[in-house]
Design a protein around this motif. Structure first.
Motif, PDB file in Angstrom:
ATOM      1  N   ASN A 403       0.809  -1.217   0.000  1.00  0.00           N
ATOM      2  CA  ASN A 403       0.000   0.000   0.000  1.00  0.00           C
ATOM      3  C   ASN A 403       0.844   1.270   0.000  1.00  0.00           C
ATOM      4  OD1 ASN A 403      -1.799  -2.075   0.447  1.00  0.00           O
ATOM      5  ND2 ASN A 403      -3.134  -0.865   1.766  1.00  0.00           N
ATOM      6  N   ASP A 404       2.057   1.190   0.567  1.00  0.00           N
ATOM      7  CA  ASP A 404       2.939   2.355   0.550  1.00  0.00           C
ATOM      8  C   ASP A 404       3.339   2.711  -0.875  1.00  0.00           C
ATOM      9  OD1 ASP A 404       2.748   2.219   3.269  1.00  0.00           O
ATOM     10  OD2 ASP A 404       4.870   1.834   3.646  1.00  0.00           O
ATOM     11  N   LEU A 405       3.639   1.700  -1.668  1.00  0.00           N
ATOM     12  CA  LEU A 405       4.014   1.950  -3.061  1.00  0.00           C
ATOM     13  C   LEU A 405       2.830   2.520  -3.839  1.00  0.00           C
ATOM     14  CD1 LEU A 405       6.180  -0.175  -2.061  1.00  0.00           C
ATOM     15  CD2 LEU A 405       6.346  -0.882  -4.454  1.00  0.00           C
ATOM     16  N   GLU A 406       1.648   2.004  -3.571  1.00  0.00           N
ATOM     17  CA  GLU A 406       0.455   2.494  -4.254  1.00  0.00           C
ATOM     18  C   GLU A 406       0.193   3.958  -3.905  1.00  0.00           C
ATOM     19  OE1 GLU A 406      -2.450  -0.301  -2.970  1.00  0.00           O
ATOM     20  OE2 GLU A 406      -1.913  -1.811  -4.473  1.00  0.00           O
ATOM     21  N   TYR A 407       0.392   4.299  -2.635  1.00  0.00           N
ATOM     22  CA  TYR A 407       0.178   5.677  -2.183  1.00  0.00           C
ATOM     23  C   TYR A 407       1.173   6.636  -2.829  1.00  0.00           C
ATOM     24  CZ  TYR A 407       1.553   9.427   1.073  1.00  0.00           C
ATOM     25  OH  TYR A 407       1.962  10.609   1.632  1.00  0.00           O
ATOM     26  N   VAL A 408       2.444   6.286  -2.803  1.00  0.00           N
ATOM     27  CA  VAL A 408       3.471   7.182  -3.334  1.00  0.00           C
ATOM     28  C   VAL A 408       3.287   7.401  -4.833  1.00  0.00           C
ATOM     29  CG1 VAL A 408       5.944   7.397  -3.798  1.00  0.00           C
ATOM     30  CG2 VAL A 408       5.158   6.720  -1.522  1.00  0.00           C
ATOM     31  N   SER A 409       2.869   6.388  -5.556  1.00  0.00           N
ATOM     32  CA  SER A 409       2.750   6.493  -7.021  1.00  0.00           C
ATOM     33  C   SER A 409       1.326   6.778  -7.487  1.00  0.00           C
ATOM     34  CB  SER A 409       3.235   5.193  -7.675  1.00  0.00           C
ATOM     35  OG  SER A 409       2.441   4.090  -7.271  1.00  0.00           O
ATOM     36  N   GLY A 410       0.416   7.031  -6.540  1.00  0.00           N
ATOM     37  CA  GLY A 410      -1.008   7.107  -6.891  1.00  0.00           C
ATOM     38  C   GLY A 410      -1.464   8.387  -7.548  1.00  0.00           C
ATOM     39  N   GLY A 411      -0.720   9.480  -7.394  1.00  0.00           N
ATOM     40  CA  GLY A 411      -1.137  10.729  -8.026  1.00  0.00           C
ATOM     41  C   GLY A 411      -1.845  11.670  -7.082  1.00  0.00           C
ATOM     42  N   ASP A 412      -2.489  12.671  -7.646  1.00  0.00           N
ATOM     43  CA  ASP A 412      -3.117  13.767  -6.899  1.00  0.00           C
ATOM     44  C   ASP A 412      -4.179  13.239  -5.936  1.00  0.00           C
ATOM     45  OD1 ASP A 412      -4.410  16.095  -6.024  1.00  0.00           O
ATOM     46  OD2 ASP A 412      -4.044  17.114  -7.922  1.00  0.00           O
ATOM     47  N   LEU A 413      -3.971  13.435  -4.660  1.00  0.00           N
ATOM     48  CA  LEU A 413      -4.897  12.923  -3.646  1.00  0.00           C
ATOM     49  C   LEU A 413      -6.236  13.640  -3.678  1.00  0.00           C
ATOM     50  CD1 LEU A 413      -2.316  12.700  -0.717  1.00  0.00           C
ATOM     51  CD2 LEU A 413      -3.132  10.823  -2.159  1.00  0.00           C
ATOM     52  N   GLU A 414      -6.221  14.882  -4.110  1.00  0.00           N
ATOM     53  CA  GLU A 414      -7.457  15.681  -4.120  1.00  0.00           C
ATOM     54  C   GLU A 414      -8.317  15.411  -5.346  1.00  0.00           C
ATOM     55  OE1 GLU A 414      -6.483  19.873  -3.091  1.00  0.00           O
ATOM     56  OE2 GLU A 414      -4.502  19.016  -2.674  1.00  0.00           O
ATOM     57  N   GLN A 415      -7.796  14.646  -6.293  1.00  0.00           N
ATOM     58  CA  GLN A 415      -8.565  14.316  -7.487  1.00  0.00           C
ATOM     59  C   GLN A 415      -9.261  12.960  -7.368  1.00  0.00           C
ATOM     60  OE1 GLN A 415      -9.108  16.470 -10.039  1.00  0.00           O
ATOM     61  NE2 GLN A 415      -8.032  17.875  -8.654  1.00  0.00           N
ATOM     62  N   GLN A 416      -9.170  12.346  -6.195  1.00  0.00           N
ATOM     63  CA  GLN A 416      -9.886  11.091  -5.982  1.00  0.00           C
ATOM     64  C   GLN A 416     -11.384  11.365  -5.912  1.00  0.00           C
ATOM     65  OE1 GLN A 416      -7.500   8.257  -3.186  1.00  0.00           O
ATOM     66  NE2 GLN A 416      -7.116  10.320  -2.420  1.00  0.00           N
ATOM     67  N   ARG A 417     -12.158  10.345  -6.185  1.00  0.00           N
ATOM     68  CA  ARG A 417     -13.613  10.514  -6.193  1.00  0.00           C
ATOM     69  C   ARG A 417     -14.128  10.837  -4.796  1.00  0.00           C
ATOM     70  NH1 ARG A 417     -16.100   6.577  -3.504  1.00  0.00           N
ATOM     71  NH2 ARG A 417     -15.306   4.410  -3.509  1.00  0.00           N
ATOM     72  N   LYS A 418     -15.353  11.295  -4.722  1.00  0.00           N
ATOM     73  CA  LYS A 418     -15.988  11.571  -3.443  1.00  0.00           C
ATOM     74  C   LYS A 418     -15.993  10.296  -2.591  1.00  0.00           C
ATOM     75  CE  LYS A 418     -20.279  13.264  -1.375  1.00  0.00           C
ATOM     76  NZ  LYS A 418     -21.678  13.716  -1.619  1.00  0.00           N
ATOM     77  N   GLY A 419     -15.611  10.437  -1.346  1.00  0.00           N
ATOM     78  CA  GLY A 419     -15.489   9.284  -0.469  1.00  0.00           C
ATOM     79  C   GLY A 419     -14.053   8.830  -0.315  1.00  0.00           C
ATOM     80  N   LYS A 420     -13.231   9.109  -1.317  1.00  0.00           N
ATOM     81  CA  LYS A 420     -11.807   8.802  -1.247  1.00  0.00           C
ATOM     82  C   LYS A 420     -10.957  10.050  -1.028  1.00  0.00           C
ATOM     83  CE  LYS A 420     -12.410   4.406  -2.060  1.00  0.00           C
ATOM     84  NZ  LYS A 420     -12.262   3.419  -0.955  1.00  0.00           N
ATOM     85  N   ASN A 421     -11.474  11.203  -1.436  1.00  0.00           N
ATOM     86  CA  ASN A 421     -10.761  12.465  -1.266  1.00  0.00           C
ATOM     87  C   ASN A 421     -10.803  12.878   0.206  1.00  0.00           C
ATOM     88  OD1 ASN A 421      -9.710  15.039  -1.317  1.00  0.00           O
ATOM     89  ND2 ASN A 421     -11.189  15.858  -2.780  1.00  0.00           N
ATOM     90  N   PRO A 422      -9.648  12.952   0.875  1.00  0.00           N
ATOM     91  CA  PRO A 422      -9.661  13.255   2.304  1.00  0.00           C
ATOM     92  C   PRO A 422      -9.921  14.721   2.629  1.00  0.00           C
ATOM     93  CG  PRO A 422      -7.407  12.989   1.537  1.00  0.00           C
ATOM     94  CD  PRO A 422      -8.296  12.633   0.376  1.00  0.00           C
ATOM     95  N   LEU A 423      -9.694  15.621   1.688  1.00  0.00           N
ATOM     96  CA  LEU A 423      -9.742  17.055   1.979  1.00  0.00           C
ATOM     97  C   LEU A 423     -11.068  17.512   2.587  1.00  0.00           C
ATOM     98  CD1 LEU A 423      -8.353  19.825   1.852  1.00  0.00           C
ATOM     99  CD2 LEU A 423      -9.185  20.045  -0.504  1.00  0.00           C
ATOM    100  N   PRO A 424     -12.218  17.255   1.960  1.00  0.00           N
ATOM    101  CA  PRO A 424     -13.474  17.764   2.527  1.00  0.00           C
ATOM    102  C   PRO A 424     -13.806  17.160   3.890  1.00  0.00           C
ATOM    103  CG  PRO A 424     -13.912  16.299   0.674  1.00  0.00           C
ATOM    104  CD  PRO A 424     -12.443  16.554   0.674  1.00  0.00           C
ATOM    105  N   VAL A 425     -13.401  15.932   4.131  1.00  0.00           N
ATOM    106  CA  VAL A 425     -13.719  15.277   5.407  1.00  0.00           C
ATOM    107  C   VAL A 425     -12.888  15.879   6.533  1.00  0.00           C
ATOM    108  CG1 VAL A 425     -13.811  13.082   6.630  1.00  0.00           C
ATOM    109  CG2 VAL A 425     -14.311  13.167   4.186  1.00  0.00           C
ATOM    110  N   ILE A 426     -11.626  16.145   6.269  1.00  0.00           N
ATOM    111  CA  ILE A 426     -10.781  16.771   7.291  1.00  0.00           C
ATOM    112  C   ILE A 426     -11.292  18.171   7.609  1.00  0.00           C
ATOM    113  CG2 ILE A 426      -8.445  17.583   7.792  1.00  0.00           C
ATOM    114  CD1 ILE A 426      -7.425  15.317   5.952  1.00  0.00           C
ATOM    115  N   LEU A 427     -11.705  18.910   6.583  1.00  0.00           N
ATOM    116  CA  LEU A 427     -12.233  20.255   6.803  1.00  0.00           C
ATOM    117  C   LEU A 427     -13.546  20.215   7.571  1.00  0.00           C
ATOM    118  CD1 LEU A 427     -11.479  21.953   3.352  1.00  0.00           C
ATOM    119  CD2 LEU A 427     -10.144  22.024   5.471  1.00  0.00           C
ATOM    120  N   GLU A 428     -14.376  19.222   7.296  1.00  0.00           N
ATOM    121  CA  GLU A 428     -15.634  19.066   8.035  1.00  0.00           C
ATOM    122  C   GLU A 428     -15.363  18.846   9.522  1.00  0.00           C
ATOM    123  OE1 GLU A 428     -19.608  16.183   7.833  1.00  0.00           O
ATOM    124  OE2 GLU A 428     -17.607  15.341   7.478  1.00  0.00           O
ATOM    125  N   PHE A 429     -14.375  18.031   9.825  1.00  0.00           N
ATOM    126  CA  PHE A 429     -14.038  17.750  11.222  1.00  0.00           C
ATOM    127  C   PHE A 429     -13.480  18.998  11.905  1.00  0.00           C
ATOM    128  CE2 PHE A 429     -11.235  15.440  14.397  1.00  0.00           C
ATOM    129  CZ  PHE A 429     -12.298  15.070  15.217  1.00  0.00           C
TER     130      PHE A 429
END
Length: 681
Positions: A403-429
C-alpha cells in the motif's frame, strides 16, 4: 499486546495464507492413500467452545467463543481454529484440471508418511490430548520470537506443508493446504511426539472428496511430525511458556490489541467498544439475524473485520481471571480548563511546502513530472506482484508494504472521487471542532518508503533525503490554506535520518510501523507545539512527573508473513528497544478525562497497547507536556476513527481543549473504506 502480538507476527497471515496438505499411506479401498474417516467427529477443545449455534466456517459472518481458561494457547486457538474471517479466498486464476497429484513423498518428509490418516481416531492421541489442540501459526511465531531451540525446525514443517504442490501447476502465490494445528502426544514409553493437522482448501479440487471428518468444509489429514524436529527443549517451552501460564486481564487486553493490529493489513480488523452484551445497537442487522436474536452477556473482546468489504465479527467471552477485563474502571471527573478560542497556526506548514515547491520547479505539474520515472518504477514493481502478496523485500533486511508503493505512485490525492478524497472530510471535522472551541492538529505519519526509498531499491539511492510524493505535499498546502494546522513529520524525519542514517532507524525493518526513535521524535515535536497554546499554562499547573524505563521485545514484524512463502525463511525475528513511561514506578496509562485527545490508528497503538506497552507516542507526548492524554484509537481506521470520539456526544467533545488526529499518510490514498461523513450522536 505484550506477547500476544509477538507471536502474532506470523499468526494472522500464516494462518490465512493456507499452505500444504498431507498425503498418507493407509491401506484400504479409500479414494486417497491416507484412507477414509468416520464422519461427524468433532472434538471440542478443553478450554474453548463456540456458543452461537449453527456456526458454519464456509458461510458464517460471526462467531462467539467462550474461553474458560485464558492462557495464550487457549486464546490463540479460539482466534485461529476454523475461523471464517481469516480463510484464504479462492484464487482468481483458476487451477488447471490437468495432471494427477503425486502423493509419493508429501511435505518433504517433514511428516511421517506411514502415519498419515484422515481419521483422528486412528492416531495415538488420547481423548484428553485430542482436546488440547494448539493453533500452529501463532505457536510457531511465539517460539521463534523467543528464539527457542528447535523453533525454526518446527516452522520448516509448516513451510513444507504450505509449499507442497503435488507436482501440479497451482496459481501463483497459492497453496492447497496449511498446517493448522498441532497436538502434543506422550506415548506410554519413549519420547514426546507432535502430531499435525493439515487442512485442505475447499477450492483445492485435486483432493475433492477427501475426508472432512469434522464437517467444516475443509478436508483434513493428521500425521506425526518428524521425530528429529521434536526436542525436549521445544516441548518444555510449549508447555511451560505457552500452555500453562494464565494471562492477567491486562495481558488479555494486550493480546487482543496485538491480534487486531496484526490482522488489520489483511482482514481490516479493529477492536470495538465492549458493552454489557453482544450484539449491541451498533451491530449490523444481518449479524443479529444470523445469531437468531440471541444476546451474549459480558463480552470481553469484540473484534470486527472486513476481509471482503462486509463487516464480520469474532467475539470472545473470557472467563476466569481474564473476565475482569470487561469491568470498566469508574470514571473520573473531566479536567475542565477555562474557555478559549481555537488558535491554529498553519503558516509554518504552508511555508515549508511552498519552499519545497519553489525548489522543485515552481509548479505541481513540474514537480510531478520530475518524479514520474520513480513512480513508473514503483508501478512496474506493483504490477509484477501477485495481488495477494502485501509485502516486498528491500535491502538490508527492510520490508515494504504494498500500500505504501500504491500511495506514493497514486497521483493527486485531491482528485480522488468523493469518499476517497480526504480534503473535505478533514475540513468538516475541523469545522465541528471550531464550533466546540477545540483546537485541532492534523498529523499524517509518513511512510517508510518516503523516508527510506533507497532501502527498497538501490536505484533510488539518489532520492534519499528528498520528497518522493509531491501529491502529499500538495494536500498539505490545500489543508493549510483552509486553516488546518499540520504537524509535518516528514521534514523532521528526513533531517533526523540525515543526522544519523544508521541504527536505530526511524521505522522497523520488518514492520509497517515506526520505532521507538521515530515515535519519540513525533512526540517531541507535538509536545513543543502543545506548550505554545494559550491554555497550556493552566494545564501545566496540574503537571505530573514521568520517568523512562528501557524495555526490549523480539518478534517478527507485521510484514514478514505477508511475503511470498519462499522469502519468509530469509528473516529472523527482530529485537527492538522501547522506553516505557512510568510515574512513581507504575506504567503510564492514558486517561479518557484528559482535555488533550490523541485520535489515531495503529501508529498510536504500537509500543503503547502492543509489544513493550506503555511506551507509545501518547505516553511520550504525555511525558513531554507533563499530563496524560485521552487516546482514542482504531486499528487501520485512521480516516474514520473520528466516529469513536463522537459516540461520546458532541457535548463531551466540548470539554476538550485539543484533538490531535494522527494517521498513516498512506491511507490518504484510496483508503479501503470511504471517508465517512460525520455521524453526530
Amino acid at each position: 499486546m505484550t506477547q500476544r502480538k509477538r507471536a502474532l507476527g506470523v499468526w494472522g497471515l500464516l494462518a490465512a495464507a493456507s499452505a500444504p496438505g498431507i498425503v498418507s499411506c493407509h491401506a484400504g479401498s479409500a479414494k486417497f492413500p491416507w484412507g477414509d474417516a468416520t464422519p461427524g467427529t468433532r472434538v471440542e477443545h478443553a478450554h474453548v467452545r463456540t456458543l452461537n449455534e449453527g456456526y458454519a466456517r464456509t458461510r458464517s459472518q460471526v462467531w462467539v467463543r467462550e474461553v474458560a481458561r485464558p492462557t495464550r494457547a487457549a486464546l490463540d486457538y479460539a482466534a485461529y481454529h476454523s475461523n471464517f474471517m481469516i480463510a484464504d479466498p479462492e484464487p482468481e486464476t483458476p487451477m488447471s484440471a490437468a495432471g494427477t497429484p503425486d502423493t509419493s513423498r508429501a511435505f518433504a518428509g517433514q511428516l511421517d508418511q506411514g502415519s498419515l490418516t484422515s481419521d483422528l481416531a486412528k492416531t495415538p492421541l488420547s481423548p484428553v490430548e485430542q482436546q488440547q489442540a494448539l493453533a500452529f501459526a501463532p505457536l510457531s511465531e511465539f517460539l521463534q520470537a523467543r528464539k527457542v531451540a528447535g523453533a525454526e525446525a518446527l516452522a520448516e514443517v509448516g513451510s513444507a506443508v504450505r509449499s507442497e504442490r503435488w507436482g501440479l501447476q497451482l496459481p501463483p502465490g497459492t497453496s492447497g493446504q496449511l498446517l493448522s494445528e498441532v497436538f502434543v502426544h506422550q506415548p506410554a514409553s519413549g519420547a514426546v511426539e507432535l502430531w499435525a493437522k493439515v487442512e485442505f482448501q475447499p477450492w483445492f479440487k485435486p483432493f475433492a472428496g477427501s475426508a472432512d471428518q469434522d464437517g467444516d468444509g475443509f478436508p483434513e489429514l493428521y500425521g506425526r511430525v518428524a521425530p528429529g524436529v521434536v526436542t525436549p527443549v521445544l516441548v518444555a517451552a510449549i508447555q511451560k511458556d505457552y500452555v500453562d501460564p494464565v494471562l492477567s486481564p491486562g495481558e488479555v487486553k494486550a493480546w487482543a490489541n496485538q491480534l487486531s493490529s496484526y490482522w488489520y493489513p489483511s482482514f481490516n480488523t479493529d477492536l470495538m467498544p465492549v458493552g454489557p452484551s453482544f450484539p449491541d445497537a451498533q451491530t449490523e442487522p444481518y449479524i443479529k439475524q444470523e445469531l437468531g436474536g440471541r444476546a451474549f452477556p459480558a463480552p470481553t473482546i469484540v473484534l470486527r473485520g472486513k476481509p471482503q468489504g462486509k463487516a464480520t465479527y469474532n467475539v470472545f467471552l473470557v472467563r476466569g481471571e481474564g473476565a475482569a477485563l470487561a469491568a470498566a474502571a469508574p470514571a473520573k471527573p473531566a479536567l475542565r480548563l477555562s474557555k478559549t478560542r481555537p488558535s491554529p497556526n498553519p503558516a509554518p506548514g504552508l511555508e515549508t511546502v511552498q519552499r519545497e515547491l519553489a525548489q522543485a520547479g515552481g509548479s505541481w505539474p513540474t514537480w510531478m513530472a520530475k518524479l514520474r520515472p520513480t513512480h513508473d518504477a514503483l508501478k512496474k514493481r506493483l504490477k509484477g506482484m501477485p495481488p495477494k502478496v502485501k509485502a516486498l523485500a528491500g535491502r538490508d533486511g527492510f520490508l515494504f508494504y504494498r500500500n505504501d508503493l500504491e500511495y506514493v505512485s497514486g497521483g493527486d490525492l485531491e482528485q480522488q472521487r468523493k469518499g476517497k478524497n480526504p480534503l473535505p472530510v478533514i475540513l468538516e471535522f475541523k469545522k465541528l471542532l471550531d464550533e466546540q472551541g477545540v483546537d485541532f492538529l492534523f498529523v499524517p505519519v509518513p511512510t517508510k518508503l518516503e523516508v527510506y526509498p533507497e532501502k527498497l531499491d538501490p536505484a533510488f539511492t539518489a532520492l534519499s533525503g528528498q520528497v518522493i510524493n509531491p501529491a502529499f505535499r500538495k494536500l498539505i498546502e490545500s489543508l493549510s490554506r483552509e486553516g488546518v494546522e499540520i504537524v509535518d513529520l516528514l521534514p523532521a524525519f528526513l533531517q533526523a535520518k540525515a543526522t544519523s542514517a544508521a541504527e536505530p532507524f526511524l521505522f522497523q525493518r520488518q514492520d509497517t510501523h515506526w520505532t521507538d526513535r521515530g515515535l519519540r521524535l513525533a512526540a517531541d515535536l507535538l509536545a513543543t507545539r502543545v506548550k505554545k497554546y494559550p491554555w497550556y499554562a493552566e494545564l501545566a499547573k496540574q503537571k505530573r512527573a514521568y520517568d523512562l524505563r528501557e524495555a526490549s521485545f523480539t518478534r517478527f514484524g507485521d510484514l514478514h508473513s505477508r511475503l511470498p512463502e519462499a522469502e519468509q525463511k530469509k528473516y529472523a525475528p527482530e529485537t527492538l528497544v522501547a522506553h516505557q513511561v512510568v510515574a512513581d514506578g507504575k506504567p503510564y496509562d492514558d486517561e479518557p478525562e484528559s482535555p488533550v485527545v490523541l485520535l489515531g490508528d495503529s501508529f498510536t497503538a504500537v509500543y503503547e497497547l502492543t509489544d513493550a506497552e506503555h511506551a507509545g507516542v501518547s505516553a511520550h507526548l504525555a511525558r513531554g507536556i507533563a499530563y496524560p492524554l485521552d487516546l482514542v484509537m482504531s486499528y487501520g481506521g485512521g480516516p474514520n476513527v473520528r466516529q469513536k470520539l463522537l459516540r461520546r456526544s458532541v457535548e463531551a467533545l466540548g470539554t476538550k481543549k485539543l484533538v490531535i488526529w494522527m494517521m498513516t499518510a498512506r491511507d490518504l490514498y484510496n483508503y479501503w473504506e470511504d471517508w465517512e461523513p460525520l455521524k453526530k450522536p
